[in-house]
Design a protein around this motif. Structure first.
Motif, PDB file in Angstrom:
ATOM      1  N   ARG A   1      -0.211  -9.999  17.310  1.00 14.37           N
ATOM      2  CA  ARG A   1      -0.915 -11.254  17.585  1.00 14.37           C
ATOM      3  C   ARG A   1      -2.429 -11.077  17.469  1.00 14.37           C
ATOM      4  NH1 ARG A   1       3.413 -12.369  21.288  1.00 14.37           N
ATOM      5  NH2 ARG A   1       2.374 -11.186  22.942  1.00 14.37           N
ATOM      6  N   GLU A   2      -2.931  -9.948  17.932  1.00 17.38           N
ATOM      7  CA  GLU A   2      -4.357  -9.679  17.841  1.00 17.38           C
ATOM      8  C   GLU A   2      -4.806  -9.571  16.380  1.00 17.38           C
ATOM      9  OE1 GLU A   2      -8.291  -8.959  18.598  1.00 17.38           O
ATOM     10  OE2 GLU A   2      -6.733  -9.753  19.930  1.00 17.38           O
ATOM     11  N   LEU A   3      -3.997  -8.911  15.563  1.00 13.99           N
ATOM     12  CA  LEU A   3      -4.321  -8.804  14.143  1.00 13.99           C
ATOM     13  C   LEU A   3      -4.298 -10.168  13.458  1.00 13.99           C
ATOM     14  CD1 LEU A   3      -2.288  -5.610  13.184  1.00 13.99           C
ATOM     15  CD2 LEU A   3      -4.789  -5.801  13.373  1.00 13.99           C
ATOM     16  N   ILE A   4      -3.327 -10.977  13.826  1.00  8.42           N
ATOM     17  CA  ILE A   4      -3.243 -12.330  13.263  1.00  8.42           C
ATOM     18  C   ILE A   4      -4.478 -13.141  13.643  1.00  8.42           C
ATOM     19  CG2 ILE A   4      -1.993 -14.520  13.381  1.00  8.42           C
ATOM     20  CD1 ILE A   4       0.591 -12.840  13.767  1.00  8.42           C
ATOM     21  N   SER A   5      -4.890 -13.047  14.908  1.00  6.05           N
ATOM     22  CA  SER A   5      -6.066 -13.780  15.371  1.00  6.05           C
ATOM     23  C   SER A   5      -7.322 -13.325  14.632  1.00  6.05           C
ATOM     24  CB  SER A   5      -6.252 -13.580  16.877  1.00  6.05           C
ATOM     25  OG  SER A   5      -7.412 -14.228  17.338  1.00  6.05           O
ATOM     26  N   GLN A   6      -7.518 -12.037  14.526  1.00  6.47           N
ATOM     27  CA  GLN A   6      -8.678 -11.508  13.807  1.00  6.47           C
ATOM     28  C   GLN A   6      -8.684 -11.971  12.348  1.00  6.47           C
ATOM     29  OE1 GLN A   6      -9.252  -7.259  14.157  1.00  6.47           O
ATOM     30  NE2 GLN A   6      -8.693  -7.259  16.321  1.00  6.47           N
ATOM     31  N   SER A   7      -7.510 -11.944  11.736  1.00  6.00           N
ATOM     32  CA  SER A   7      -7.391 -12.343  10.339  1.00  6.00           C
ATOM     33  C   SER A   7      -7.733 -13.819  10.157  1.00  6.00           C
ATOM     34  CB  SER A   7      -5.970 -12.078   9.837  1.00  6.00           C
ATOM     35  OG  SER A   7      -5.826 -12.470   8.495  1.00  6.00           O
ATOM     36  N   GLU A   8      -7.213 -14.665  11.048  1.00  4.23           N
ATOM     37  CA  GLU A   8      -7.470 -16.102  10.940  1.00  4.23           C
ATOM     38  C   GLU A   8      -8.947 -16.419  11.141  1.00  4.23           C
ATOM     39  OE1 GLU A   8      -4.793 -17.950  13.698  1.00  4.23           O
ATOM     40  OE2 GLU A   8      -3.315 -18.302  12.130  1.00  4.23           O
TER      41      GLU A   8
ATOM     42  N   ASP B   1       3.383  -3.411  18.301  1.00  2.43           N
ATOM     43  CA  ASP B   1       4.121  -4.291  19.218  1.00  2.43           C
ATOM     44  C   ASP B   1       3.642  -5.733  19.033  1.00  2.43           C
ATOM     45  OD1 ASP B   1       1.669  -4.489  20.519  1.00  2.43           O
ATOM     46  OD2 ASP B   1       2.217  -3.088  22.111  1.00  2.43           O
ATOM     47  N   ASP B   2       4.241  -6.654  19.765  1.00  2.00           N
ATOM     48  CA  ASP B   2       3.925  -8.078  19.605  1.00  2.00           C
ATOM     49  C   ASP B   2       2.468  -8.383  19.924  1.00  2.00           C
ATOM     50  OD1 ASP B   2       6.470  -8.735  18.775  1.00  2.00           O
ATOM     51  OD2 ASP B   2       7.175  -9.260  20.784  1.00  2.00           O
ATOM     52  N   ASP B   3       1.943  -7.797  20.990  1.00  2.00           N
ATOM     53  CA  ASP B   3       0.552  -8.072  21.372  1.00  2.00           C
ATOM     54  C   ASP B   3      -0.421  -7.606  20.296  1.00  2.00           C
ATOM     55  OD1 ASP B   3       1.351  -9.174  23.759  1.00  2.00           O
ATOM     56  OD2 ASP B   3       1.028  -7.345  24.934  1.00  2.00           O
ATOM     57  N   ARG B   4      -0.184  -6.452  19.744  1.00  2.00           N
ATOM     58  CA  ARG B   4      -1.053  -5.921  18.695  1.00  2.00           C
ATOM     59  C   ARG B   4      -0.973  -6.784  17.438  1.00  2.00           C
ATOM     60  NH1 ARG B   4      -5.633  -3.909  17.230  1.00  2.00           N
ATOM     61  NH2 ARG B   4      -5.601  -2.061  15.910  1.00  2.00           N
TER      62      ARG B   4
ATOM     63  N   MET C   1       8.628  -2.097  16.701  1.00  2.00           N
ATOM     64  CA  MET C   1       8.521  -2.546  15.309  1.00  2.00           C
ATOM     65  C   MET C   1       7.678  -1.543  14.526  1.00  2.00           C
ATOM     66  SD  MET C   1       7.844  -6.656  15.681  1.00  2.00           S
ATOM     67  CE  MET C   1       6.260  -6.397  16.489  1.00  2.00           C
ATOM     68  N   LYS C   2       7.994  -1.464  13.262  1.00  2.00           N
ATOM     69  CA  LYS C   2       7.228  -0.562  12.404  1.00  2.00           C
ATOM     70  C   LYS C   2       6.825  -1.296  11.124  1.00  2.00           C
ATOM     71  CE  LYS C   2       8.390   3.760  11.843  1.00  2.00           C
ATOM     72  NZ  LYS C   2       9.105   4.995  11.390  1.00  2.00           N
ATOM     73  N   ILE C   3       5.539  -1.127  10.752  1.00  2.00           N
ATOM     74  CA  ILE C   3       5.072  -1.651   9.469  1.00  2.00           C
ATOM     75  C   ILE C   3       5.576  -0.691   8.394  1.00  2.00           C
ATOM     76  CG2 ILE C   3       3.054  -2.086   8.028  1.00  2.00           C
ATOM     77  CD1 ILE C   3       1.586  -2.996  10.552  1.00  2.00           C
ATOM     78  N   THR C   4       6.425  -1.227   7.546  1.00  2.00           N
ATOM     79  CA  THR C   4       7.072  -0.347   6.560  1.00  2.00           C
ATOM     80  C   THR C   4       6.432  -0.429   5.179  1.00  2.00           C
ATOM     81  OG1 THR C   4       8.720  -2.120   6.313  1.00  2.00           O
ATOM     82  CG2 THR C   4       9.307  -0.243   7.686  1.00  2.00           C
ATOM     83  N   ALA C   5       5.654  -1.467   4.928  1.00  2.00           N
ATOM     84  CA  ALA C   5       4.984  -1.567   3.624  1.00  2.00           C
ATOM     85  C   ALA C   5       3.827  -2.555   3.701  1.00  2.00           C
ATOM     86  CB  ALA C   5       5.963  -1.996   2.540  1.00  2.00           C
ATOM     87  N   LEU C   6       2.803  -2.314   2.885  1.00  2.00           N
ATOM     88  CA  LEU C   6       1.661  -3.218   2.733  1.00  2.00           C
ATOM     89  C   LEU C   6       1.460  -3.454   1.243  1.00  2.00           C
ATOM     90  CD1 LEU C   6      -0.815  -1.533   5.245  1.00  2.00           C
ATOM     91  CD2 LEU C   6       0.494  -3.641   5.632  1.00  2.00           C
ATOM     92  N   GLN C   7       1.483  -4.708   0.846  1.00  2.00           N
ATOM     93  CA  GLN C   7       1.351  -5.036  -0.571  1.00  2.00           C
ATOM     94  C   GLN C   7       0.128  -5.940  -0.765  1.00  2.00           C
ATOM     95  OE1 GLN C   7       4.829  -6.774  -2.296  1.00  2.00           O
ATOM     96  NE2 GLN C   7       3.843  -7.197  -4.254  1.00  2.00           N
ATOM     97  N   LYS C   8      -0.906  -5.396  -1.404  1.00  2.00           N
ATOM     98  CA  LYS C   8      -2.139  -6.166  -1.588  1.00  2.00           C
ATOM     99  C   LYS C   8      -1.915  -7.323  -2.557  1.00  2.00           C
ATOM    100  CE  LYS C   8      -5.566  -2.654  -0.410  1.00  2.00           C
ATOM    101  NZ  LYS C   8      -6.792  -1.922  -0.831  1.00  2.00           N
ATOM    102  N   LYS C   9      -2.502  -8.454  -2.168  1.00  2.00           N
ATOM    103  CA  LYS C   9      -2.463  -9.650  -2.997  1.00  2.00           C
ATOM    104  C   LYS C   9      -3.895 -10.037  -3.341  1.00  2.00           C
ATOM    105  CE  LYS C   9       0.587 -12.706  -1.458  1.00  2.00           C
ATOM    106  NZ  LYS C   9       1.300 -13.588  -0.522  1.00  2.00           N
ATOM    107  N   LYS C  10      -4.083 -11.121  -4.051  1.00  2.00           N
ATOM    108  CA  LYS C  10      -5.439 -11.538  -4.409  1.00  2.00           C
ATOM    109  C   LYS C  10      -6.158 -12.152  -3.214  1.00  2.00           C
ATOM    110  CE  LYS C  10      -3.944 -16.056  -6.161  1.00  2.00           C
ATOM    111  NZ  LYS C  10      -3.947 -16.967  -7.334  1.00  2.00           N
ATOM    112  N   LYS C  11      -7.465 -12.279  -3.338  1.00  2.00           N
ATOM    113  CA  LYS C  11      -8.331 -12.912  -2.339  1.00  2.00           C
ATOM    114  C   LYS C  11      -8.228 -12.231  -0.972  1.00  2.00           C
ATOM    115  CE  LYS C  11      -8.413 -17.451  -4.545  1.00  2.00           C
ATOM    116  NZ  LYS C  11      -8.147 -18.895  -4.414  1.00  2.00           N
ATOM    117  N   TYR C  12      -8.280 -10.925  -0.961  1.00  2.00           N
ATOM    118  CA  TYR C  12      -8.320 -10.155   0.280  1.00  2.00           C
ATOM    119  C   TYR C  12      -7.121 -10.407   1.196  1.00  2.00           C
ATOM    120  CZ  TYR C  12     -13.159  -9.169  -1.006  1.00  2.00           C
ATOM    121  OH  TYR C  12     -14.285  -8.767  -1.661  1.00  2.00           O
ATOM    122  N   LEU C  13      -5.992 -10.692   0.630  1.00  2.00           N
ATOM    123  CA  LEU C  13      -4.774 -10.851   1.424  1.00  2.00           C
ATOM    124  C   LEU C  13      -3.819  -9.707   1.131  1.00  2.00           C
ATOM    125  CD1 LEU C  13      -3.777 -14.640   1.355  1.00  2.00           C
ATOM    126  CD2 LEU C  13      -4.463 -13.286   3.345  1.00  2.00           C
ATOM    127  N   THR C  14      -3.122  -9.300   2.176  1.00  2.00           N
ATOM    128  CA  THR C  14      -2.117  -8.261   2.041  1.00  2.00           C
ATOM    129  C   THR C  14      -0.815  -8.732   2.674  1.00  2.00           C
ATOM    130  OG1 THR C  14      -3.671  -6.406   1.996  1.00  2.00           O
ATOM    131  CG2 THR C  14      -1.442  -5.934   2.765  1.00  2.00           C
TER     132      THR C  14
END
Length: 203
Positions: free
Chosen positions: A48-55, A43-46, A1-14
């Motif tokens: 999931r780790e980002l999701i956990s850190q974010s939450e 990859d999936d593990d990475r 998988m490849k992250i193809t874009a990041l779009q910043k939103k309000k309240k420190y969310l992207t």
């Protein structure tokens, strides 16, 4: 998988786009700290780790925001966090708040009990309200008993402040008694207090 874009939103969310499609929102600072940029392979593990850190980051900030307004018990804070985050994240965040000594159920219970006592609530009502805030039944009872409430004195204060003009007739007395019983006071104590204000013996 490849992250193809990041779009910043309000309240420190992207908003994160993976393989040209929107995937999810992550905490902007977590992405920056992990040096996640467009064209980053992931990859999936990475992920999931980002999701956990974010939450965990966002749950901690929500907890700090909540307790900045007023004290919370552990259970109360947990239930509020669980509305927006996974149960394990909410539990971990509450534990972190305990470690930082930002929440303390014993101190919370005693402060709340003292405040409720200043409003002349009965020992029973104070105990119930502590339990409603998530305080253990036995400890709630112990804290309420520590106040050493004189029910007749508290009822007398309430009558003088709120009901003195209502107890001059039978209808007013009945309504006053009903209100005091709803507040958790026993009839025997109410009767003793009423006898301070009227000549009736209420036998």
């Amino acid at each position: 998988m490849k992250i193809t874009a990041l779009q910043k939103k309000k309240k420190y969310l992207t908003a994160v786009y993976i393989d040209l499609e929107y995937a999810l929102d992550l905490d902007t600072r977590i992405l920056e700290e992990n040096r996640i940029l467009p064209d980053t392979e992931i990859d999936d593990d990475r992920l999931r780790e980002l999701i956990s850190q974010s939450e965990h980051r966002r749950a901690k900030e929500k907890a700090l925001w909540l307790i900045s307004f007023r004290d919370h018990s552990s259970k109360e804070l947990f239930l509020k966090l669980k509305r927006d985050f996974r149960e394990d994240v909410a539990e971990a965040t509450v534990e972190r708040m305990r470690e930082l000594r930002l929440i303390d159920d014993e101190s919370f219970a005693r402060r709340l009990a003292k405040d409720l006592h200043s409003k002349h609530l009965s020992e029973q009502n104070i105990r119930m309200k502590l339990m409603e805030k998530g305080i253990d039944r036995d400890f709630a009872e112990s804290v309420a008993q520590e106040l050493d409430i004189d029910p007749v004195e508290e009822i007398s204060i309430l009558i003088e402040k709120k009901y003195s003009k209502k107890i001059s007739d039978e209808t007013g007395r009945r309504r006053t008694v009903a209100a005091l019983q709803r507040a958790g006071y026993k009839w025997s104590d109410i009767k003793s207090a009423l006898m301070r204000f009227t000549n009736d013996n209420y036998d």
